[in-house]
Design a protein around this motif. Structure first.
Motif, short mmCIF file in Angstrom:
data_model
loop_
_atom_site.label_atom_id
_atom_site.label_comp_id
_atom_site.label_asym_id
_atom_site.label_seq_id
_atom_site.Cartn_x
_atom_site.Cartn_y
_atom_site.Cartn_z
N GLY A 125 0.82 -1.21 0.00
CA GLY A 125 0.00 0.00 0.00
C GLY A 125 0.85 1.26 0.00
O GLY A 125 0.54 2.24 -0.69
N GLY A 126 1.95 1.25 0.77
CA GLY A 126 2.84 2.41 0.82
C GLY A 126 3.51 2.66 -0.52
O GLY A 126 3.67 3.82 -0.95
N GLU A 127 3.94 1.60 -1.20
CA GLU A 127 4.58 1.75 -2.51
C GLU A 127 3.59 2.29 -3.54
O GLU A 127 3.94 3.15 -4.36
CB GLU A 127 5.15 0.40 -2.96
N ARG A 128 2.37 1.82 -3.47
CA ARG A 128 1.34 2.32 -4.41
C ARG A 128 1.10 3.81 -4.22
O ARG A 128 0.93 4.56 -5.19
CB ARG A 128 0.04 1.55 -4.20
N LYS A 129 1.10 4.25 -2.94
CA LYS A 129 0.89 5.68 -2.68
C LYS A 129 2.04 6.50 -3.28
O LYS A 129 1.82 7.58 -3.86
CB LYS A 129 0.79 5.91 -1.17
N ARG A 130 3.25 6.00 -3.18
CA ARG A 130 4.40 6.75 -3.71
C ARG A 130 4.39 6.79 -5.23
O ARG A 130 4.75 7.80 -5.84
CB ARG A 130 5.71 6.14 -3.20
N VAL A 131 3.95 5.70 -5.86
CA VAL A 131 3.84 5.70 -7.33
C VAL A 131 2.77 6.69 -7.78
O VAL A 131 2.96 7.45 -8.74
CB VAL A 131 3.51 4.27 -7.85
N ALA A 132 1.64 6.70 -7.07
CA ALA A 132 0.58 7.65 -7.40
C ALA A 132 1.05 9.09 -7.19
O ALA A 132 0.68 10.00 -7.95
CB ALA A 132 -0.66 7.37 -6.55
N LEU A 133 1.88 9.31 -6.18
CA LEU A 133 2.44 10.65 -5.95
C LEU A 133 3.33 11.06 -7.12
O LEU A 133 3.28 12.20 -7.59
CB LEU A 133 3.24 10.65 -4.64
N ALA A 134 4.15 10.13 -7.61
CA ALA A 134 5.01 10.42 -8.76
C ALA A 134 4.18 10.84 -9.97
O ALA A 134 4.50 11.81 -10.67
CB ALA A 134 5.87 9.21 -9.10
N ARG A 135 3.09 10.13 -10.20
CA ARG A 135 2.20 10.46 -11.33
C ARG A 135 1.58 11.85 -11.15
O ARG A 135 1.51 12.64 -12.10
CB ARG A 135 1.11 9.41 -11.45
N ALA A 136 1.16 12.16 -9.91
CA ALA A 136 0.56 13.47 -9.65
C ALA A 136 1.57 14.60 -9.88
O ALA A 136 1.23 15.65 -10.43
CB ALA A 136 0.03 13.51 -8.22
N LEU A 137 2.81 14.38 -9.48
CA LEU A 137 3.83 15.42 -9.65
C LEU A 137 4.20 15.63 -11.11
O LEU A 137 4.57 16.73 -11.52
CB LEU A 137 5.08 15.06 -8.84
#
Length: 606
Positions: A125-137
């Motif tokens: 779950g934590g890795e998914r949040k970081r990947v989604a953050l990368a996409r948002a940025l």
């Protein structure tokens, strides 16, 4: 210039009204932090701004060309794309405006990824949040909305994200509990308070001051209104007749005063120390090591935890912090070495993720499973009473767990841990999903907790506030630093501070040696109290105690004088004066005690 406007927005769920005819304008260049206790509607507000949730009443207007991106707390991944595919998906302009693939890889690297072909399905779950953050940025938008962006980031990642967002050109709107992050990134705070929005053109530090001013003004206005109402009612009770227009207007004013709502202050979680007795033997770790396959997490770790100690554990994601916590609690076995617990040790483990909760279980039964009654410093308290202290009123205590918000579940889980009356608290990322108000009260509780606290956290404010020792994962070694996070970050022993800093450190050492010699010369002339300082040193403890006692008396007198406006003003002025005197005395106390220690050291030396 406003690029998005919310007008007269009302929104509720069932019988609960989250927003009552609120309005909000968002201007270019703003970086907004949304603040409010759990359950007040922070995430709902973000979703309405993002266009993912519709208000019950009111309008939300934005320009046709305004692009919005939203990072949810728990992102979803349709299909099973690779990291690179997911981050770049839907952004045709990336190749021209954002450096394309290389920029995507750069951001993913800073967020802890190196295998671009790894699929999202295999991630935590934590890795998914970081990947989604990368996409948002990477997404070139006008308004970037983020819900708890710092969750699941280690301290280095948070620092990088701060710098990245500090230079971000678009509008930022975020919910986060990270107070240092809010202070560094935001230039406006929007507070949700009992269905209303209050805006402060400042960062988090400025917000704290301005909010207190708002509450003080509102409470003073309440006192004044009640005094006027008391006088008006006395006029009415004297038998005035509502015959003339003037008299009718008088009665109408009284009704308006009666119908004006009092200022309602947010309830806060009230935590009370319920620790069990602890014997002399605590927790001893001897030559502890752990590996996964060929990867060594840490090795040969030795430490004896002291009674009352406050330890913060930091390191990059995946380095083994949570594994070490689980080894201490007995949930995992070390590959080498031993962990020995004293006979009286009772561990309360607050895990990073909430344990599985039966959705049909009622709130009160979830707590009663641990204890029906518990001893506090104020006597015995039932499970129901403790729930009320944790902002679960009786009406909510018989609600199924699946009706609670994520933050409410987190708060309930914390209560369950404390209800077991531990004398050792193991806290794994305790700040995740707790609102700032609850965090502040948890910190106050830990101040009075008569036991050991060991915490893994990326929240720098929490670490600075709570711990006196840092264990930092550095390669396969765990290194000890004295103090909080800032002490660790600035320490010359920290590897990042040692690299390419030899000349700088050398120069600083030369300057410090010279300064120490100069200081030494001056102290050689006078390492003693003057007559006046000696007298002050002898009495300052009593002086401080007297000031603190007077402050307590003033608090009581202010409570009793709540209906006497002029008297209340006098008491508030005296309280401010006494508070300033106390602060000055405390500063003086620090100076005199430092000098006393230097005198004692000099006497021993000679």
């Amino acid at each position: 210039m406003n690029i998005l406007v919310m007008e007269q927005i009302t929104k509720g769920f069932g019988d609960k009204t989250l927003f009552d005819a609120v309005s909000l304008g968002i201007e270019e260049g703003e970086k907004i932090g949304i603040i409010g206790i759990n359950g007040t509607g922070k995430t709902t507000l973000l979703k309405m701004i993002a266009g993912l949730e519709e208000p019950d009443e009111g309008t939300i207007t934005k320009g046709n060309q305004v692009k919005v991106a939203y990072l949810p707390q728990t992102p979803e991944f349709p299909g099973n794309p690779t990291l690179l595919e997911y981050v770049q998906a839907g952004h045709d302009s990336i190749s021209n405006e954002w450096g394309g693939e290389s920029e995507a890889k750069r951001i993913l690297t800073r967020l802890g990824f190196s295998d671009w072909e790894r699929t999202t399905e295999s991630m935590s779950g934590g890795e998914r949040k970081r990947v989604a953050l990368a996409r948002a940025l990477l997404n070139p938008v006008d308004i970037l909305i983020m819900d708890e962006p710092t969750n699941h980031l280690d301290s280095d990642m948070v620092l990088w994200l701060e710098e990245y967002l500090d230079s971000y050109k678009g509008v930022l709107i975020m919910v986060t509990h990270d107070r240092y992050f809010l202070d560094r990134v935001t230039n406006r705070i929007v507070e949700i308070d009992h269905g209303k929005l209050y805006s402060y053109e400042t960062n988090y530090s400025g917000y704290l001051e301005m909010r207190q001013q708002r509450l003080d003004t509102a409470l003073a206005a309440d006192v004044k209104r009640k005094n006027i109402l008391r006088t008006e009612l006395a006029w009415l009770h004297r038998g005035a007749r509502a015959r003339s227009t003037k008299q009718k207007a008088h009665i109408q004013r009284i009704e308006e005063l009666q119908n004006t709502a009092n200022t309602v202050l947010d309830k806060t979680v009230v935590l009370d120390s319920v620790a069990s007795r602890m014997g002399k033997k605590t927790i001893e770790l001897e030559h502890v090591g752990k590996s996964f396959g060929d990867r060594v997490l840490f090795e040969d770790f030795n430490y004896i935890v002291l009674r009352g100690e406050r330890i913060g554990i930091i390191g990059k994601n995946g380095c083994g912090k949570s594994t070490l916590m689980k080894i201490i609690t007995g949930l995992e076995e070390p590959d080498s070495g031993t962990v020995t617990l004293g006979e009286t040790i009772r561990i309360g483990y607050f895990a990073q993720e909430n344990p599985e909760m039966d959705s049909d279980t009622r709130v009160i039964d979830y707590i009663r499973d641990v204890a029906e009654v518990i001893r506090t410093s104020q006597g015995m308290a039932t499970a129901s009473q403790m729930l009320e202290r944790f902002l679960f009123p009786p009406a909510l205590q018989y609600t199924p767990l699946n009706k609670l918000s994520g933050g409410e579940k987190r708060r309930l889980y914390l209560l369950r841990v404390l209800m077991s009356a531990p004398n050792v608290l193991i806290l794994d990322e305790p700040t995740n999903d707790l609102d700032i108000s609850t965090l502040t009260t948890l910190e106050d509780y830990l101040d009075s907790f008569d036991g050991i606290v060991i915490t893994v956290s990326h929240d720098r404010y929490f670490l600075d506030r709570m711990v006196n020792r840092i264990f930092a994962f550095e390669g396969t070694k765990i290194t000890q630093y004295e103090g909080g996070y800032t002490d660790y970050f600035l320490s010359p022993r920290r590897p990042e501070n040692r690299e390419n800093e030899a000349e700088k450190v050398s120069n600083a050492a030369v300057k410090k040696t010279a300064a120490d010699r100069n200081a030494g010369r001056s102290h050689e002339k006078k390492i003693r109290f003057t007559f006046k300082e000696q007298q002050e040193y002898n009495t300052i403890d009593d002086d401080i105690a007297a000031l603190e006692e007077r402050l307590e008396e003033l608090e009581q007198e202010m409570e009793e004088a709540s209906s006497q406006y002029s008297r209340l003003q006098t008491l508030m002025e005296e309280k401010e004066k006494i508070s300033r005197e106390l602060e000055e005395k405390m500063d003086r106390w620090v100076y005199l005690n430092d000098l006393a220690e230097q005198i004692q050291a000099a006497e021993k030396k000679h």
